[in-house]
Enzyme design. Sequence first.
Site, mmCIF file in Angstrom:
data_model
loop_
_atom_site.group_PDB
_atom_site.id
_atom_site.type_symbol
_atom_site.label_atom_id
_atom_site.label_comp_id
_atom_site.label_asym_id
_atom_site.label_seq_id
_atom_site.Cartn_x
_atom_site.Cartn_y
_atom_site.Cartn_z
ATOM 1 N N TYR A 24 76.443 86.394 -28.357
ATOM 2 C CA TYR A 24 76.353 85.662 -27.085
ATOM 3 C C TYR A 24 74.910 85.638 -26.595
ATOM 4 O O TYR A 24 74.389 84.583 -26.202
ATOM 5 C CB TYR A 24 77.261 86.321 -26.049
ATOM 6 N N LYS B 180 72.737 82.046 -26.156
ATOM 7 C CA LYS B 180 72.184 81.678 -24.852
ATOM 8 C C LYS B 180 70.658 81.783 -24.846
ATOM 9 O O LYS B 180 69.967 80.976 -24.211
ATOM 10 C CB LYS B 180 72.785 82.567 -23.755
#
Length: 267
Positions: free
Chosen positions: A142, A146
């Site tokens: 993650y 991002k």
Amino acid sequence: MSKVVLVTGGSSGIGKAIGEFLQNKGFVVYGTSRNPSNYKNSKFPLVALDVTKSNSITQCVEEVLIRTSRIDVLINNAGAGITGPIEEIPEEEIKRNFETNFFGPLNVIKAILPEMRKQGSGIIINITSIAGYMGLPYRGIYSASKGALELITEAYRMELKPFNIDMVNVAPGDFATNIASGRYHAPAKEDSPYHPNYANVLKMMDDHVDDGSDPKQMAQAILRIINTSKPKIHYKVGAFMQKFSIVLKRILPDNIYEKLLMNHYKL
């Protein structure tokens, strides 16, 4: 004339809060969902969109343009969480997360840029994450997806300057949304070499979301950015310590910062 805003992932959570807030401020808002029929009580129109499918992106943008003839603001909010020991996350799940959190937003941008160039203006707001500024244990994929969106925005923004199109990142911390329910979790297996550390960190992450801030804070921040004549590249929205953790990463030696993170996660 009211500005037209397209919010991807607008059926729940942060996207829904942003859409409702902007609509109440007089904007023409369209949101997206993979299954709009599941959200018949949405306060603004939802258009079908799966950011991992190019034909779905094209159809979504065309539908909004048919209804409005312009798109002034794109809020790239659609995203997916993923947790687990990196060694144990299946490769297909890693690729799926990057398709949603990185390639998806890029392809939505590509579909909308020709219209914004024709208009001679526009602003694209990419919703990233404070987690994208650092590699977090058991959230590494993650953080990476991002973080990639954060960095590519810096380059993209410079390329768009000649067309009077702005692009910015907004990195939220923990907000009280349903993100945990839709997140991919690698199983916390008792026979895993990462047990019980992963299980403990997973519970901590879910608790942080449950105790998170009101998503309306994100909506208010988005409105300020839209109304800013010269927006910055990076914005952070969330609890003070979450934002301050980025400052600490800049000023502390790497090993000291790593130790702080490990202490925080009780590793």
